[in-house]
Design an enzyme around this catalytic site. Sequence first.
Site, mmCIF file in Angstrom:
data_model
loop_
_atom_site.group_PDB
_atom_site.id
_atom_site.type_symbol
_atom_site.label_atom_id
_atom_site.label_comp_id
_atom_site.label_asym_id
_atom_site.label_seq_id
_atom_site.Cartn_x
_atom_site.Cartn_y
_atom_site.Cartn_z
ATOM 1 C CD GLU A 169 -33.902 -47.235 64.705
ATOM 2 O OE1 GLU A 169 -34.678 -47.383 63.745
ATOM 3 O OE2 GLU A 169 -33.269 -46.188 64.898
ATOM 4 C CG ASN A 210 -28.078 -48.293 68.601
ATOM 5 O OD1 ASN A 210 -27.807 -47.813 69.700
ATOM 6 N ND2 ASN A 210 -28.231 -47.553 67.503
ATOM 7 C CG HIS A 246 -32.389 -39.845 68.505
ATOM 8 N ND1 HIS A 246 -31.396 -39.032 68.003
ATOM 9 C CD2 HIS A 246 -32.138 -41.079 68.024
ATOM 10 C CE1 HIS A 246 -30.588 -39.742 67.237
ATOM 11 N NE2 HIS A 246 -31.014 -40.994 67.231
ATOM 12 C CD GLU A 274 -28.495 -43.601 66.776
ATOM 13 O OE1 GLU A 274 -29.472 -42.925 66.394
ATOM 14 O OE2 GLU A 274 -28.259 -44.739 66.340
ATOM 15 C CG ASP A 276 -30.404 -35.883 68.704
ATOM 16 O OD1 ASP A 276 -31.332 -36.445 69.309
ATOM 17 O OD2 ASP A 276 -30.197 -36.042 67.479
HETATM 18 O O1 G2I Z 1 -33.064 -41.043 62.334
HETATM 19 C C1 G2I Z 1 -32.103 -40.691 63.289
HETATM 20 C C2 G2I Z 1 -31.231 -41.885 63.652
HETATM 21 C C3 G2I Z 1 -32.051 -42.914 64.401
HETATM 22 N N1 G2I Z 1 -31.223 -44.049 64.784
HETATM 23 C C4 G2I Z 1 -30.489 -44.680 63.728
HETATM 24 C C5 G2I Z 1 -29.682 -43.674 62.939
HETATM 25 O O2 G2I Z 1 -29.030 -44.300 61.875
HETATM 26 C C6 G2I Z 1 -30.553 -42.548 62.452
HETATM 27 O O3 G2I Z 1 -29.691 -41.653 61.745
HETATM 28 C C7 G2I Z 1 -30.281 -40.948 60.705
HETATM 29 C C8 G2I Z 1 -29.232 -40.045 60.051
HETATM 30 O O4 G2I Z 1 -28.741 -39.137 61.001
HETATM 31 C C9 G2I Z 1 -29.890 -39.261 58.899
HETATM 32 O O5 G2I Z 1 -28.888 -38.526 58.197
HETATM 33 O O6 G2I Z 1 -30.801 -41.808 59.752
HETATM 34 C C10 G2I Z 1 -31.538 -41.120 58.759
HETATM 35 C C11 G2I Z 1 -32.263 -42.103 57.897
HETATM 36 O O7 G2I Z 1 -33.210 -42.813 58.627
HETATM 37 C C12 G2I Z 1 -30.580 -40.213 57.977
HETATM 38 O O8 G2I Z 1 -31.321 -39.459 57.032
HETATM 39 C C13 G2I Z 1 -30.996 -39.637 55.719
HETATM 40 C C14 G2I Z 1 -32.036 -38.973 54.869
HETATM 41 O O9 G2I Z 1 -33.297 -39.584 55.130
HETATM 42 C C15 G2I Z 1 -31.687 -39.096 53.425
HETATM 43 O O10 G2I Z 1 -32.623 -38.394 52.634
HETATM 44 C C16 G2I Z 1 -30.274 -38.576 53.181
HETATM 45 O O11 G2I Z 1 -29.879 -38.827 51.849
HETATM 46 O O12 G2I Z 1 -29.712 -39.049 55.462
HETATM 47 C C17 G2I Z 1 -29.301 -39.258 54.115
HETATM 48 C C18 G2I Z 1 -27.856 -38.740 53.981
HETATM 49 O O13 G2I Z 1 -27.784 -37.388 54.329
#
Ligand code: G2I
Length: 459
Positions: A169, A210, A246, A274, A276
């Site tokens: 990003e 990415n 996304h 990614e 969805d």
């Molecule tokens: O935001 C969606 C994706 C966008 N592109 C990069 C990816 O790395 C990103 O993935 C998401 C994860 O799927 C989430 O699971 O990234 C988020 C963070 O920006 C992730 O969220 C985090 C929560 O914010 C936390 O509170 C939590 O502890 O997931 C953590 C683990 O569950």
Amino acid sequence: MRTSRPPRRPRTSLRTRLAALLTGVSVAGALLAGATAAHAADAPLRDLADAKDKVIGTAVTGSRLTGTYGEIAGTEFNGLTPGNAMKWGTVEPVRGSYDWAEADRIVEFAEAHGQQVRGHTLVWHSQNPSWLTNGSWTAAELGQVLDDHIATEVGRYEGRLATWDVVNEPFDEDGTYRRTLWYDTLGQDYIARALTAARAADPAAELYINDYNVEGVNAKSTALYDLVRSLKERGVPIDGVGLQAHLILGQVPASLQQNIQRFADLGVDVAITELDIRMQLPATPAKLAQQADEYEAVVAACVAVSRCTGVTVWGFTDSDSWIPDVFEGYGAATPYDEDYAPKPAYGAIATALGGTTTPPPTDACTAAYTVTGQWNTGFTGQVRIACSGAALSSWKVSWTYGAGQRITQSWNAGCTQTGTQVTCSNAAYNGSVPDGGAVTFGFNASWSGSNPVPTVTLA
Ligand code: G2I
């Protein structure tokens, strides 16, 4: 694909994967019950993808790779991306103190199932440890921190990961560089520096940049295009671009395939990393059908371009999706529902990969048995009774345990076990299953040795 590089790991044969499955006690007990499998494609998605030399991947949560979640992740996908396990804040929460537990678990699972792993992600503005974001760094210091992080993390998995999302990003929506710790301290060349460090640490891994909202031709994707062209001109190692995808229902960019093609023509691979497709809840049959068409269009756009290496979904089940946490009122974005039942989008992915699906029976009620969690000696299971074109006013589900499993507790049903024979009947309050509705009950049980999934009968 690069020419002067070691070839990709050979794809693992179905037989090898089956052998891995059968010897892996932790997953042997998690086969899908017949009723759920009947909704699935006629061949696993990964076999369809293998036949087209494409990746069909999913983001995963390491702690969930058992039971039905592990079974689906292992049998339907030929690629895994750790959803959070390889991010800086996860692996180095305290400077110099590393936690590889979840990342290792995912890589080992992938190796046991003949899957490739996409490392995600090395340099990002988010999910960084506070020691990093709160530090005050000179350019020389931060450059060294970056080099060391990449050498350590990429080096740990050298030769085992197919791909790294090296930089995540880097752009704002208008195509200017995102102002981050990295950009502000090191300038735009933090990107070249990170790619160079990653290549040194694992010469065999494919290195990607990415980003999101770069799926169609627009200012942001054009900035990415210009960056990749300039990196290539300078001889900086860059092998591919990841289009996160996304997406929002009804908003798949019309120029997706054209955009993939222009990157391919530039001489890099492209991956949908990614995917969805979120919708406003509640999900209705009409929205799910539209979502299926859109999943099919995205996967088909990748299949149509030979340098598009494949598609990874950002979580395969709605129970493991980031969407509801971030977009209030939105969800249902992945190919499986929260109970692991394949949605129309699942069949659409299969279709785009050249497969066929047998539609679920209409005019019927069916019962699906899944293992939702499993540990050394016990497991939790659930049975979902769903009706379509029919209805029930009471129900009874029975099965035979073939490997000594014993029910210890049940909820939302009364279960009895005599020898190997288990019978569960509705509770006073949930005997009625309307047309188009479903009822779920759960249980705990013990197991040892193996935990094969029984065939369930609904009466
Ligand atoms: O935001 C969606 C994706 C966008 N592109 C990069 C990816 O790395 C990103 O993935 C998401 C994860 O799927 C989430 O699971 O990234 C988020 C963070 O920006 C992730 O969220 C985090 C929560 O914010 C936390 O509170 C939590 O502890 O997931 C953590 C683990 O569950």
